[in-house]
Enzyme design. Structure first.
Site, PDB file in Angstrom:
ATOM      1  CE  LYS A 134      -2.060  -1.224   3.867  1.00 14.68           C
ATOM      2  NZ  LYS A 134      -1.388  -2.511   4.119  1.00 14.68           N
TER       3      LYS A 134
ATOM      4  NE  ARG B  19      -4.977  -1.318   9.680  1.00 14.30           N
ATOM      5  CZ  ARG B  19      -3.846  -0.959   9.079  1.00 14.30           C
ATOM      6  NH1 ARG B  19      -3.696   0.197   8.532  1.00 14.30           N
ATOM      7  NH2 ARG B  19      -2.859  -1.786   9.039  1.00 14.30           N
TER       8      ARG B  19
ATOM      9  NE  ARG C 172       7.674  -2.213   6.127  1.00 17.88           N
ATOM     10  CZ  ARG C 172       6.366  -2.183   6.273  1.00 17.88           C
ATOM     11  NH1 ARG C 172       5.614  -1.665   5.328  1.00 17.88           N
ATOM     12  NH2 ARG C 172       5.809  -2.684   7.352  1.00 17.88           N
TER      13      ARG C 172
ATOM     14  NE  ARG D 168       6.064   0.127   9.955  1.00 22.74           N
ATOM     15  CZ  ARG D 168       4.958  -0.001   9.212  1.00 22.74           C
ATOM     16  NH1 ARG D 168       4.895   0.593   8.018  1.00 22.74           N
ATOM     17  NH2 ARG D 168       3.931  -0.686   9.633  1.00 22.74           N
TER      18      ARG D 168
ATOM     19  NE  ARG E  16       1.974  -4.702  11.135  1.00 24.03           N
ATOM     20  CZ  ARG E  16       3.110  -4.516  10.459  1.00 24.03           C
ATOM     21  NH1 ARG E  16       4.267  -4.911  10.982  1.00 24.03           N
ATOM     22  NH2 ARG E  16       3.090  -3.932   9.287  1.00 24.03           N
TER      23      ARG E  16
HETATM   24  P1  AP5 Z   1       4.802  -1.594   1.817  1.00 26.95           P
HETATM   25  O1  AP5 Z   1       4.409  -0.766   0.640  1.00 26.95           O
HETATM   26  O2  AP5 Z   1       5.576  -0.921   2.887  1.00 26.95           O
HETATM   27  O3  AP5 Z   1       3.527  -2.365   2.367  1.00 26.95           O
HETATM   28  P2  AP5 Z   1       2.261  -1.818   3.153  1.00 26.95           P
HETATM   29  O4  AP5 Z   1       1.073  -2.522   2.594  1.00 26.95           O
HETATM   30  O5  AP5 Z   1       2.255  -0.325   3.146  1.00 26.95           O
HETATM   31  O6  AP5 Z   1       2.597  -2.420   4.564  1.00 26.95           O
HETATM   32  P3  AP5 Z   1       2.488  -1.821   6.012  1.00 26.95           P
HETATM   33  O7  AP5 Z   1       3.170  -2.786   6.928  1.00 26.95           O
HETATM   34  O8  AP5 Z   1       2.944  -0.397   6.068  1.00 26.95           O
HETATM   35  O9  AP5 Z   1       0.963  -1.909   6.216  1.00 26.95           O
HETATM   36  P4  AP5 Z   1       0.245  -1.881   7.519  1.00 26.95           P
HETATM   37  O10 AP5 Z   1      -1.151  -1.791   7.024  1.00 26.95           O
HETATM   38  O11 AP5 Z   1       0.562  -2.972   8.457  1.00 26.95           O
HETATM   39  O12 AP5 Z   1       0.870  -0.580   8.226  1.00 26.95           O
HETATM   40  P5  AP5 Z   1       0.361   0.893   8.438  1.00 26.95           P
HETATM   41  O13 AP5 Z   1       1.522   1.771   8.353  1.00 26.95           O
HETATM   42  O14 AP5 Z   1      -0.857   1.199   7.635  1.00 26.95           O
HETATM   43  O15 AP5 Z   1       5.625  -2.847   1.270  1.00 26.95           O
HETATM   44  C1  AP5 Z   1       6.247  -3.756   2.157  1.00 26.95           C
HETATM   45  C2  AP5 Z   1       7.575  -4.222   1.565  1.00 26.95           C
HETATM   46  O16 AP5 Z   1       7.318  -4.982   0.396  1.00 26.95           O
HETATM   47  C3  AP5 Z   1       8.494  -3.091   1.118  1.00 26.95           C
HETATM   48  O17 AP5 Z   1       9.799  -3.434   1.486  1.00 26.95           O
HETATM   49  C4  AP5 Z   1       8.339  -3.018  -0.398  1.00 26.95           C
HETATM   50  O18 AP5 Z   1       9.542  -2.661  -1.017  1.00 26.95           O
HETATM   51  C5  AP5 Z   1       7.981  -4.451  -0.760  1.00 26.95           C
HETATM   52  N1  AP5 Z   1       7.012  -4.535  -1.865  1.00 26.95           N
HETATM   53  C6  AP5 Z   1       5.822  -3.885  -1.942  1.00 26.95           C
HETATM   54  N2  AP5 Z   1       5.183  -4.218  -3.069  1.00 26.95           N
HETATM   55  C7  AP5 Z   1       5.985  -5.119  -3.723  1.00 26.95           C
HETATM   56  C8  AP5 Z   1       5.872  -5.844  -4.926  1.00 26.95           C
HETATM   57  N3  AP5 Z   1       4.798  -5.724  -5.750  1.00 26.95           N
HETATM   58  N4  AP5 Z   1       6.871  -6.688  -5.275  1.00 26.95           N
HETATM   59  C9  AP5 Z   1       7.959  -6.821  -4.475  1.00 26.95           C
HETATM   60  N5  AP5 Z   1       8.129  -6.149  -3.317  1.00 26.95           N
HETATM   61  C10 AP5 Z   1       7.152  -5.314  -2.930  1.00 26.95           C
HETATM   62  O19 AP5 Z   1      -0.127   0.790   9.956  1.00 26.95           O
HETATM   63  C11 AP5 Z   1       0.780   0.523  11.011  1.00 26.95           C
HETATM   64  C12 AP5 Z   1       0.004   0.330  12.300  1.00 26.95           C
HETATM   65  O20 AP5 Z   1      -0.732   1.528  12.630  1.00 26.95           O
HETATM   66  C13 AP5 Z   1      -1.076  -0.780  12.268  1.00 26.95           C
HETATM   67  O21 AP5 Z   1      -0.553  -2.044  12.552  1.00 26.95           O
HETATM   68  C14 AP5 Z   1      -2.022  -0.269  13.380  1.00 26.95           C
HETATM   69  O22 AP5 Z   1      -1.537  -0.583  14.648  1.00 26.95           O
HETATM   70  C15 AP5 Z   1      -1.984   1.233  13.206  1.00 26.95           C
HETATM   71  N6  AP5 Z   1      -3.060   1.701  12.307  1.00 26.95           N
HETATM   72  C16 AP5 Z   1      -2.896   2.216  11.052  1.00 26.95           C
HETATM   73  N7  AP5 Z   1      -4.089   2.499  10.502  1.00 26.95           N
HETATM   74  C17 AP5 Z   1      -5.033   2.135  11.407  1.00 26.95           C
HETATM   75  C18 AP5 Z   1      -6.460   2.139  11.399  1.00 26.95           C
HETATM   76  N8  AP5 Z   1      -7.154   2.559  10.342  1.00 26.95           N
HETATM   77  N9  AP5 Z   1      -7.094   1.679  12.509  1.00 26.95           N
HETATM   78  C19 AP5 Z   1      -6.417   1.256  13.604  1.00 26.95           C
HETATM   79  N10 AP5 Z   1      -5.075   1.213  13.650  1.00 26.95           N
HETATM   80  C20 AP5 Z   1      -4.384   1.639  12.573  1.00 26.95           C
END
Ligand code: AP5
Length: 216
Positions: A15, A90, A129, A162, A173
């Site tokens: 994402k 989410r 990552r 992270r 998660r």
């Molecule tokens: P990346 O693009 O970083 O993946 P991502 O989907 O953004 O993963 P996140 O871990 O950031 O998602 P998340 O939903 O857990 O975290 P968030 O920050 O929203 O890609 C990952 C890796 O893969 C990278 O190294 C990239 O290079 C590689 N990659 C990507 N695509 C690729 C491809 N096609 N091919 C090869 N390699 C690839 O949230 C963090 C925390 O915040 C949550 O756990 C929660 O505690 C809290 N939080 C956030 N939003 C909410 C909400 N709405 N409600 C409650 N709590 C929340």
């Protein structure tokens, strides 16, 4: 051009990476709840301290806190040009709240992009990552290496892992994703907003597929 978009998918589906690619091409406001919480954590604000107590263990930040944060951000004038919601909603209460907010601000959601990826690959991506401490650009130790080891190509900031990218938090998660977020697939399918994309393909291919869809 489709412009009020939700980007959905399990942790590690890509994402954040895709959002950054899309924002280079399209003038949209990026609203990433994960980034907003990490900013607050860095600044050690009240919100940051609260968010950290959930995020570091892999748990979701409570709905009322997250909804209030997004509601305030969406109500700002700049979102009139279009927005990309990344990591929100989410949970079902978040999706229901968003539906109400979208009516209030007259900016209806036009599409939900759902990134599909298998669990083995999610674990590989998250454990490798690295993220820029300054601009948040994502890298991967095997598949998306910076030109200089440990340094961001874009801004020269240092790369770090992270604190929720460890095996224990990731397990939690992924459980939250299955229990709380996956039901939103049906929710948005029922509203004819869901579009699935296979995120196992190369990033440039995925970007082109999403881009052609948005231009429809
Ligand atoms: P990346 O693009 O970083 O993946 P991502 O989907 O953004 O993963 P996140 O871990 O950031 O998602 P998340 O939903 O857990 O975290 P968030 O920050 O929203 O890609 C990952 C890796 O893969 C990278 O190294 C990239 O290079 C590689 N990659 C990507 N695509 C690729 C491809 N096609 N091919 C090869 N390699 C690839 O949230 C963090 C925390 O915040 C949550 O756990 C929660 O505690 C809290 N939080 C956030 N939003 C909410 C909400 N709405 N409600 C409650 N709590 C929340």
């Amino acid at each position: 051009m489709i412009k009020n978009i939700i980007l959905m998918g399990p942790p590690g589906a890509g994402k954040g990476t895709l959002a950054k690619m899309l924002l280079k091409e399209y003038d949209l406001v990026h609203i990433s709840t994960g980034d907003m919480f990490r900013e607050a954590m860095k600044a050690k604000t009240e919100l940051g301290i609260l968010a950290d107590s959930y995020i570091s263990k892999g748990h979701l930040v409570p709905d009322e806190v997250t909804i209030a944060l997004v509601k305030e951000r969406l109500s700002r004038e700049d979102t009139l040009k279009g927005f990309l919601l990344d990591g929100f909603p989410r949970t079902l209460p978040q999706a229901e709240a968003l539906e109400k907010i979208a009516i209030e601000i007259s900016r209806p959601i036009e599409a939900v992009i759902n990134l599909e990826c298998d669990q083995k690959e999610l674990i590989r991506r998250i454990s490798g990552r690295r993220v820029c401490k300054v601009c948040g650009a994502p890298y991967h130790i095997d598949t998306l290496k910076p030109k200089v080891d440990g340094i961001c190509d874009t801004c020269g900031g240092p790369l770090y892992q992270r604190n929720d990218d460890n095996e224990e938090s990731l397990k939690v998660r992924l459980q939250h994703y299955v229990v709380d977020t996956k039901p939103l697939i049906d929710y948005y399918e029922d509203r004819n907003l869901l579009v699935n994309f296979n995120s196992l393909v190369a990033l440039d291919v995925l970007f082109d597929e999403i881009s052609s869809f948005l231009k429809k």
